[in-house]
Write a protein that holds these residues in place. Structure first.
Motif, mmCIF file in Angstrom:
data_model
loop_
_atom_site.group_PDB
_atom_site.id
_atom_site.type_symbol
_atom_site.label_atom_id
_atom_site.label_comp_id
_atom_site.label_asym_id
_atom_site.label_seq_id
_atom_site.Cartn_x
_atom_site.Cartn_y
_atom_site.Cartn_z
ATOM 1 N N GLU A 156 0.904 -1.249 -0.094
ATOM 2 C CA GLU A 156 0.001 0.161 0.073
ATOM 3 C C GLU A 156 0.935 1.133 0.041
ATOM 4 O O GLU A 156 2.173 0.903 0.463
ATOM 5 N N ILE A 157 0.360 2.298 -0.540
ATOM 6 C CA ILE A 157 1.018 3.649 -0.384
ATOM 7 C C ILE A 157 0.018 4.676 0.252
ATOM 8 O O ILE A 157 -0.992 4.709 0.142
ATOM 9 N N HIS A 158 0.775 5.444 1.160
ATOM 10 C CA HIS A 158 0.244 6.573 1.826
ATOM 11 C C HIS A 158 0.323 7.759 1.059
ATOM 12 O O HIS A 158 1.153 8.506 0.837
ATOM 13 N N LEU A 159 -1.001 8.393 0.697
ATOM 14 C CA LEU A 159 -1.108 9.652 -0.340
ATOM 15 C C LEU A 159 -1.901 10.543 0.340
ATOM 16 O O LEU A 159 -2.944 10.279 1.054
ATOM 17 N N GLN A 160 -1.673 11.860 0.087
ATOM 18 C CA GLN A 160 -2.522 13.036 0.407
ATOM 19 C C GLN A 160 -2.678 13.896 -0.750
ATOM 20 O O GLN A 160 -1.695 14.347 -1.299
ATOM 21 N N ILE A 161 -3.933 13.643 -1.439
ATOM 22 C CA ILE A 161 -3.924 14.452 -2.682
ATOM 23 C C ILE A 161 -5.255 15.478 -2.354
ATOM 24 O O ILE A 161 -6.208 15.408 -1.663
#
Length: 803
Positions: free
Chosen positions: A119-124
């Motif tokens: 999984e990848i942790h993103l803030q968009i």
């Protein structure tokens, strides 16, 4: 209330596998993965393109799992194992068929670009008005696929939007990288349907970069929400068409996913009480009862599962003997020919079979363990059939003279007589330690059959009834397939398998109490006839002693060997390393210890009977997880994280021999600690070496962790404690499914022309059946209320997100 996902897995066989060895054959085995995490390895079947495994597993999974895959490989002793192909099945396909999947599935080629995980942790977010800016903040990733030989990857992120691309820095040697980088794009020039693509790649200096997965975002939906943050599952690129489809062979699999909502115990109490009353001493055979209705309405496909659930429920209530007694009488009432007694797969036969496996496995291990180990270690060539004798396999005598066929058969006869004599001696001696529950069940069976067929010409039937279960359905199958009964870790090779088969044939013949029939069908068994005849006499004496023993006899020993439904014990030698606050590590930190898990502690000592040992109290354990392969150079290391009296954290590392042993210990410890309150939500899958964590390269030793804990993944084992609530739920689900059939069957059984006294008794019975339907309706209403509550929670959660 608890939600439990249980996946039943049966890896049956393979066919038409490709040739991988210069001998013109292959040595295939299977690795089972849940979301790319290896949890099971089957035995290797040597020198065949059509292997038969027949291995069964029950895996308890968290609701968040996505895919199960079966990787088939060819084992090589000198080089890396060859990959043959794989089968992948997603959760949706399993859930769409609640009755289960059963059939042949073609193996497909393994495409590296499809082998993604993590999984990848993103803030968009969308910023400003004119111009509007799309900002993608790449924070971190976890559990990425390992693409390099060092057991890690060198990941970087590539962000694409509207034909523009940004790349992050490369984090060397990590599957748990942290970037904390931001990338911005202008929104005004892009079409509304343009997606944002976030791709993760493994950087390679010389060869092509390896794909690690991607996430796509709908920007139009994002603009209305303004911001989206969280962990996103990496998915593979579009699957490519395999050039080898249909040429890699196929697997026959049986899979069944059960998603159970287990209610609090109080909800199941009326159902449990009603079932217990149905096997009580008040039963009158003139009228149908609940167990009879269950027997009449259970289909052949579900009979094994229903039998197992009922046996476990009645064992937990201390009524297993009474339950089996009811089934024995029902079976005997339907049997007119004693030669067919308990030969079919009826509910009675399946229940007794399940009872033996649940209550008698310790007994079986003590009975057969020494002999099975001897046969595996000796690896002698044994053959009685002249048509199958291979003189080359038998070896040579002195001066390199090849054995004659007569010599091979004579030596084989002597060896089999020796094995058979040892087995019969062990069976006779086992009367002193056979569990009380087994003794009572066999005693009840013996007496019921003797009462039903008292005639002198049927004097053997009561013995055959006992041996049909003890020998034909318990001891003999365990001899033929020791691995399936947990007597050996691996399947036997071809030579040992033939020895075990001949020994199993001999014990089956003894169990049938008939030497003439066997010798007429297979005349090459005649050399064993004297030993078999002696064995029949010994077995009948053993049964007479078993069914006539007083239950209070040898009480101390009986208690030690009786079924312990509430305990969970696992033990064995294992390589172990303990750290307190020390940094890592010596060159070879692991030492051999004897480790024992019981219901309160995990203890370890240098020898099995050592008086000096160390222990960890189970309530202090905060996490039980796997360790990255690169940490110790082994793929089968696990860590036990616990807290000490002073509040500091202590780690215990266990290096297991195989992926199966690793997952057995992980499962046993996770189940033993399932009620712990002070558990960790994240952990480090690496080790703290030098001045940083090897997994995520963070320098803070107190960092909470870079991967989430996996408390929910466990294997079901034969020594697991009984779970009365789960068994009640499974029985409820079955009864709901056959409720209409039970109503119809019950109406057919009622006889309106009975006199008043009998009708009164019938009304009493009817009241019991009516109460069953009422109890089932109450349970159904409770489940409906829980489901509605869950829907409301999810709806409110979505409304909060939209707000």
């Amino acid at each position: 209330m608890a939600k439990r996902n249980t996946l039943f897995i049966r890896i049956v066989e393979g066919k038409n596998l490709p040739i991988k060895d210069i001998t013109g054959s292959s040595d295939p085995y299977c690795i089972v993965r849940i979301d790319n995490e290896a949890i099971i390895r089957t035995a290797t079947i040597w020198k065949t393109l059509s292997p038969f495994w027949g291995e069964e597993y029950n895996v308890h999974l968290p609701p968040s799992f996505h895919t199960i895959s079966f990787h088939v490989l060819d084992e090589d002793s000198l080089s890396r194992d060859d990959v043959i192909g794989k089968v992948s099945i997603n959760k949706e396909a399993l859930a769409a068929k609640p009755q289960g999947l059963d059939g042949w599935v073609n193996l497909t080629e393994i495409d590296p670009d499809e082998e993604v995980q993590g999984e990848i942790h993103l803030q968009i977010s969308v910023l400003g008005d004119i111009p509007r800016i799309l900002r993608c903040q790449v924070l971190e990733a976890r559990d990425l696929a390992k693409k390099d030989r060092n057991g890690a990857s060198d990941p970087f992120v590539r962000v694409r939007y509207n034909c523009k691309t940004h790349e992050s820095a490369v984090i060397k040697k990590s599957c748990y990288p942290r970037w904390n980088e931001s990338f911005e794009f202008e929104l005004d020039d892009a079409p509304l349907d343009t997606p944002l693509s976030v791709e993760v790649w493994d950087w390679d200096l010389v060869s092509k970069n390896d794909f690690l997965g991607k996430v796509l975002f709908n920007i139009h939906r994002l603009q209305s929400a303004h911001q989206e943050e969280g962990w996103f599952r990496l998915v593979p690129d579009k699957p490519k068409h395999s050039q080898h489809e249909g040429t890699l062979g196929s697997l026959r699999l049986q899979l069944r996913l059960r998603d159970e909502t287990v209610l609090p115990s109080s909800h199941y109490q009326p159902l449990t009480e009603l079932l217990c009353q149905s096997v009580g001493p008040h039963l009158n055979g003139n009228w149908p009862d609940l167990i009879m209705l269950v027997d009449e309405t259970t289909t052949a496909e579900s009979r094994q599962e229903v039998a197992s659930n009922l046996v476990k429920l009645f064992l937990g209530q201390g009524l297993a003997k009474e339950f089996l007694d009811v089934l024995f009488k029902l079976e005997l009432d339907k049997t007119s020919e004693p030669n067919t007694l308990f030969r079919s797969n009826s509910l009675a036969s399946k229940s007794m079979e399940s009872f033996l496996k649940v209550a008698g496995m310790q007994y079986l291990h003590r009975l057969l363990g020494p002999l099975i180990n001897r046969i595996f270690e000796e690896k002698k060539y044994v053959e009685l059939d002249p048509n199958k004798v291979e003189l080359k396999e038998a070896g040579c005598t002195g001066l390199h003279r090849v054995h004659t066929e007569a010599e091979v058969i004579q030596q084989s006869t002597s060896l089999l007589q020796s094995y058979l004599s040892e087995l019969l001696h062990a069976i006779v001696q086992s009367a002193s330690y056979c569990p009380v529950a087994l003794c009572q069940a066999f005693q009840q069976l013996y007496q019921c059959v003797n009462k039903r067929f008292p005639e002198p010409e049927y004097r053997k039937v009561k013995f055959i009834a006992v041996t049909s279960f003890l020998c034909l359905r318990f001891i003999s199958p365990a001899i033929m397939s020791p691995k399936l009964f947990h007597l050996r870790e691996k399947h036997a090779d071809a030579r040992t398998s033939r020895t075990l088969l001949l020994l199993a044939k001999a014990i089956q013949t003894i169990g049938n109490l008939d030497t003439l029939t066997c010798c007429s069908k297979e005349p090459w068994m005649v050399p064993l006839q004297p030993a078999i005849q002696l064995g029949i006499t010994q077995l009948k004496d053993f049964i007479s002693r078993l069914v006539s023993c007083d239950n209070s006899e040898d009480l101390g020993l009986q208690q030690r060997m009786s079924l312990q439904c509430g305990s969970m014990e696992k033990e064995g030698f294992i390589l172990l390393h303990r750290t307190k606050d020390k940094s890592m590590l010596m060159t070879s930190p692991f030492k051999k210890y004897y480790v024992t898990l019981n219901k309160d502690t995990l203890s370890y000592a240098r020898t099995q009977h050592s008086k000096k040992s160390s222990f960890i109290s189970l309530p202090r354990i905060r996490a039980v997880e796997k360790v990255e392969e690169k940490s110790f150079g082994s793929a089968n290391v696990m860590q036990i994280i616990s807290s000490r009296d002073n509040g500091l954290v202590e780690k215990l590392y266990l290096d297991c021999k195989s992926v199966n042993e690793l997952n057995q210990w992980l499962s046993a410890l996770r189940k033993a600690c399932s009620h712990n309150t002070d558990t960790m939500s994240s952990y480090h899958p690496g080790i703290y070496k030098g001045d940083r964590w090897s997994c995520c390269h963070q320098k803070d030793k107190a960092d909470p962790g870079c991967d989430k804990t996996k408390h929910g993944v466990t294997l079901q084992e034969w020594y697991d404690p009984l779970d009365p609530d789960l068994e009640s739920q499974l029985i409820y689900r079955h009864l709901i499914g056959v409720r209409q059939a039970m109503r119809k069957k019950y109406q057919e059984m009622i006889k309106p022309e009975e006199d008043d006294r009998e009708t009164l008794e019938g009304e009493k019975k009817l009241d019991g059946v009516t109460r069953l339907f009422s109890v089932l309706q109450d349970l159904q209403n409770s489940h409906t209320a829980v489901e509605e509550e869950e829907r409301l929670k999810n709806r409110n959660f979505l409304l909060e997100l939209q707000t």
